[in-house]
Scaffold this active site. Structure first.
Site, mmCIF file in Angstrom:
data_model
loop_
_atom_site.group_PDB
_atom_site.id
_atom_site.type_symbol
_atom_site.label_atom_id
_atom_site.label_comp_id
_atom_site.label_asym_id
_atom_site.label_seq_id
_atom_site.Cartn_x
_atom_site.Cartn_y
_atom_site.Cartn_z
ATOM 1 N N ASP A 226 0.556 4.812 -2.945
ATOM 2 C CA ASP A 226 1.532 5.083 -4.025
ATOM 3 C C ASP A 226 0.833 4.953 -5.381
ATOM 4 O OD1 ASP A 226 1.162 2.329 -3.749
ATOM 5 O OD2 ASP A 226 3.209 1.829 -4.366
ATOM 6 N N ASP B 218 -4.717 1.896 -6.178
ATOM 7 C CA ASP B 218 -4.767 2.924 -5.127
ATOM 8 C C ASP B 218 -5.854 3.959 -5.437
ATOM 9 O OD1 ASP B 218 -1.762 2.659 -3.660
ATOM 10 O OD2 ASP B 218 -1.797 2.111 -5.775
ATOM 11 N N ASN C 152 4.939 2.273 -6.443
ATOM 12 C CA ASN C 152 4.573 1.917 -7.817
ATOM 13 C C ASN C 152 5.337 2.753 -8.843
ATOM 14 O OD1 ASN C 152 2.688 -0.165 -7.377
ATOM 15 N ND2 ASN C 152 1.077 1.319 -6.899
ATOM 16 N N THR D 122 -1.398 1.202 1.482
ATOM 17 C CA THR D 122 -1.608 0.411 0.270
ATOM 18 C C THR D 122 -0.364 0.389 -0.611
ATOM 19 O OG1 THR D 122 -2.556 2.282 -0.952
ATOM 20 C CG2 THR D 122 -4.081 0.886 0.291
ATOM 21 N N PHE E 137 5.014 -7.278 -3.928
ATOM 22 C CA PHE E 137 5.767 -6.065 -4.243
ATOM 23 C C PHE E 137 5.917 -5.124 -3.043
ATOM 24 C CE2 PHE E 137 5.648 -1.588 -5.531
ATOM 25 C CZ PHE E 137 6.782 -1.501 -6.312
ATOM 26 N N ASN E 138 4.814 -4.728 -2.401
ATOM 27 C CA ASN E 138 4.886 -3.727 -1.337
ATOM 28 C C ASN E 138 5.825 -4.144 -0.214
ATOM 29 O OD1 ASN E 138 3.069 -2.032 -2.618
ATOM 30 N ND2 ASN E 138 1.299 -2.756 -1.449
ATOM 31 N N HIS F 205 -6.200 -4.706 -6.063
ATOM 32 C CA HIS F 205 -5.783 -5.083 -4.710
ATOM 33 C C HIS F 205 -6.213 -4.092 -3.622
ATOM 34 C CE1 HIS F 205 -2.978 -7.934 -6.663
ATOM 35 N NE2 HIS F 205 -2.644 -6.939 -7.459
ATOM 36 N N ASP F 206 -5.827 -2.828 -3.789
ATOM 37 C CA ASP F 206 -5.809 -1.910 -2.654
ATOM 38 C C ASP F 206 -7.167 -1.602 -2.024
ATOM 39 O OD1 ASP F 206 -3.084 -1.830 -2.931
ATOM 40 O OD2 ASP F 206 -3.064 0.010 -4.109
#
Length: 317
Positions: free
Chosen positions: A10, A15, A39, A124, A165-166, A239-240
């Site tokens: 996203d 990402d 996102n 992700t 969040f995810n 993060h991703d």
């Protein structure tokens, strides 16, 4: 052996880096990309994915738009990515077309057409597409090699005190994915908060001196300001791409094998990835594991190498 992956994303600043790492590392074959509302809304993140792939020179990889919203709940946008979902950079006109299939169907078709246990799923974003794929075609569960997802956390939350969040915006989808009988590695905030885009990292990318490096620095610049304002980080955690790095070299990410359950009903704990760390309660056949540590230096070596490779390849075109 080259590892084949589907990235379900996203985009999203981090990402974007995950897609570059997936295509720029010689040990990975990016076989498909799917997008999911997360996102930002689906149209925005799909546009972003197409722009990222064009900028990075990612060609020959089918990309399809997936689910617009979570399975049950209303969608939410992540505030750290800006209005477009990818503020801070200008995206070119895409050089590829969307695959006409729904993203869920692209996942199913790609897995079912491949030899069993040769494709890993790397989500992700929210897990809506993956959950829908399981429900539509359960046979993919036994054919997928593993699921390495960015989301959750053992001790850390960011969308609430205890939830990431995810997972939190579609906890029902996350429950389906974690509960399925396949191997799942949760690359959560405990590890990804160690993947910081520091000044030293930015200096190394600046030294590459390519248009793609400049694009990445634009991503970092906006993400740094947004993360500082929203969550108080001096440097933003990226993060991703940690999930992709785990596929490339599992030793970069330290994990613990543990049962993981997604909280669906708590007033204050909705979306929490409840991780059972008591040894007596971890069965021998446990198929889920949680990331706890990251070798940040080796991680950034992989990311910067991929950006350099893609930048050189673009210059040769």
């Amino acid at each position: 052996m080259v590892r084949k992956i589907i990235v379900d994303c996203d985009p999203g600043h981090d990402d974007a880096i995950a897609l570059m790492l997936a295509h720029g590392n010689p040990d990975i074959e990016l076989v498909a990309v799917t997008t999911v509302g997360g996102n930002a809304v689906l149209d925005k993140v799909t546009k972003n994915a197409l722009g990222i792939m064009t900028t990075a020179g990612i060609t020959g990889v089918p990309i399809a738009a997936g689910c617009v919203r979570p399975l049950i709940r209303e969608g939410e946008d992540a505030d750290v990515h800006g209005e477009s979902g990818l503020d801070g950079v200008e995206l070119p006109q895409p050089t590829m077309q969307l695959d006409p299939r729904h993203g869920v169907d692209l996942i199913i078709d790609t897995v079912m057409a491949a030899e069993p246990k040769t494709i890993s799923l790397v989500p992700t974003g929210p897990l809506t597409n993956i959950a829908m794929a399981i429900r539509k075609e359960p046979r993919i569960i036994e054919r997928v090699k593993e699921v390495v997802l960015m989301g959750g956390g053992v001790h850390v939350g960011n969308w609430s005190a205890v939830a990431e969040f995810n997972i939190m915006i579609d906890p029902e989808a996350a429950h389906i994915v974690f509960d399925a009988p396949w191997d799942v590695t949760m690359i959560g905030l405990d590890a990804t908060h160690q993947a910081l885009a520091t000044d030293e990292v930015a200096d190394r990318i600046t030294a590459l001196n390519t248009p793609l490096a400049d694009f990445v620095l634009g991503l970092f610049g906006f993400f740094r300001r947004a993360y500082h304002d929203a969550q108080g980080f001096q440097y933003p955690p990226v993060h991703d791409p940690v999930a992709v790095a785990r596929i490339i070299d599992p030793t970069i990410v330290g994990t613990v094998r543990a049962p993981i359950r997604v909280e669906l009903r708590g007033d204050h704990t909705l979306g929490m990835t409840v991780t059972e760390l008591r040894p007596a309660h971890i069965p021998e056949n446990c198929r889920t594991q949680a990331a706890m540590s990251l070798d940040a230096d080796r991680f950034w070596d992989l990311v910067i190498d991929a950006i350099e490779r893609l930048g050189r390849a673009n210059a040769d075109r």
